[in-house]
Motif scaffolding. Sequence first.
Motif, PDB file in Angstrom:
ATOM      1  N   LEU A   1      76.166  20.595  15.984  1.00 48.21           N
ATOM      2  CA  LEU A   1      77.523  20.197  16.355  1.00 48.21           C
ATOM      3  C   LEU A   1      78.460  20.100  15.145  1.00 48.21           C
TER       4      LEU A   1
ATOM      5  N   VAL B   1      75.389  21.884  26.057  1.00 42.96           N
ATOM      6  CA  VAL B   1      76.704  22.168  26.642  1.00 42.96           C
ATOM      7  C   VAL B   1      77.693  22.582  25.558  1.00 42.96           C
ATOM      8  N   ARG B   2      77.601  21.926  24.405  1.00 44.59           N
ATOM      9  CA  ARG B   2      78.514  22.246  23.300  1.00 44.59           C
ATOM     10  C   ARG B   2      78.124  23.542  22.592  1.00 44.59           C
ATOM     11  N   ASN B   3      76.802  23.830  22.574  1.00 47.00           N
ATOM     12  CA  ASN B   3      76.324  25.039  21.892  1.00 47.00           C
ATOM     13  C   ASN B   3      75.080  25.529  22.625  1.00 47.00           C
ATOM     14  N   ASP B   4      75.229  26.606  23.416  1.00 53.81           N
ATOM     15  CA  ASP B   4      74.126  27.068  24.266  1.00 53.81           C
ATOM     16  C   ASP B   4      72.961  27.659  23.473  1.00 53.81           C
TER      17      ASP B   4
ATOM     18  N   VAL C   1      73.800  17.312  26.231  1.00 56.86           N
ATOM     19  CA  VAL C   1      75.132  17.306  25.631  1.00 56.86           C
ATOM     20  C   VAL C   1      75.239  18.366  24.536  1.00 56.86           C
ATOM     21  N   THR C   2      74.203  18.477  23.712  1.00 53.97           N
ATOM     22  CA  THR C   2      74.230  19.458  22.629  1.00 53.97           C
ATOM     23  C   THR C   2      74.220  20.879  23.167  1.00 53.97           C
TER      24      THR C   2
END
Length: 349
Positions: A308, A48-51, A45-46
């Motif tokens: 995030l 996906v939000r910040n590659d 999940v992390t």
Amino acid sequence: MSRTDTTAPERTGSGPLRQRRSLAARLLAVRELSLLIALGVLILVTTVRNDRFLTGQSVKDLLLGCAILVILAVGQTLVIITRNVDLSVGSILGLVAFGTGELFLAAPGTPWPLALLLGVALGGLCGMVNGGLIAVAKVPALVITLGTLYAFRGIDYYWASGRQINAADMPRSFLRLGNQAVLGVPVLFLVALAVVGAVGFHLRSYRSGRELYAIGSEPTAARLSGIPVGRRVFTVFVANGALAGLAGVLYAARFGTLDAAAGTGLELQVVAAAVVGGVAIFGGSGSAYGAALGAVLLTTIGSALAVLRIDPFWQQAVVGALILAAIGLDRLLALRTATRLRGRSTHGA
């Protein structure tokens, strides 16, 4: 009169003890698998939000950040399994870390392996104080280690006298230990893995390790079966202190700048990592591998929330929720295990 052989149930391969161990082993495997799944989902999940979360440097920083907590959590696991707790590990780490810096100031040519051994010895000595007071005074470990938490920290403040030790005061070879990597994996994390493997193997394969679970499950029954409860509890406090000492030396190598406040508040993170990792706070259950996964999970949560850009308050809230969930799950699993054992006993009768 000959001493009762506590390994007899293992040799016969039958009876409620074997059933209990089989169930406990399966439950531990489920807990550790669930931790791996939770860790994987969190990372996914992390990312996906910040590659940039899974870049090489980010992974290295994450492993460096969790290495010391892993070592402390594994040592705490030994104590908690016996139905005790050690709240002084943060103070021991701080005392040893500052002592390591003082050693290099007083004797600049000291080889870092010698400093490492001396730090482990100092930590073990602090563990001996804890274990000795618990054995002699017959006072709960929570009370004793709460007192030594402040006592060791007071010694640290008196020793430091407001001074600060900087990285420039320590050998470069020692500081490289805190940041060096082998094939991209930090040396500190490799040391942590070695500690996890050694403690996990001992708990699983040696009689003295299995006896710790018996002590935590039912101390009176363990004593009646011939297990030296006092000696085993004393030993785990010494081992936990020694591992806290090891963590203190690695802390000095990792951060370089040291003062009397090093490690303040760390003991609560250590207990949280062990409990989240499946070590039952009521004793008698848990593994070094689960505690290590708990430490990695808590460290990853902190890093993920920072990436995030979520308020740090929520990190504490999430950790608190995980602790409550872990304790509740332990009680539920204990009740289900007891119910299944009673059902098998009734069926067998």
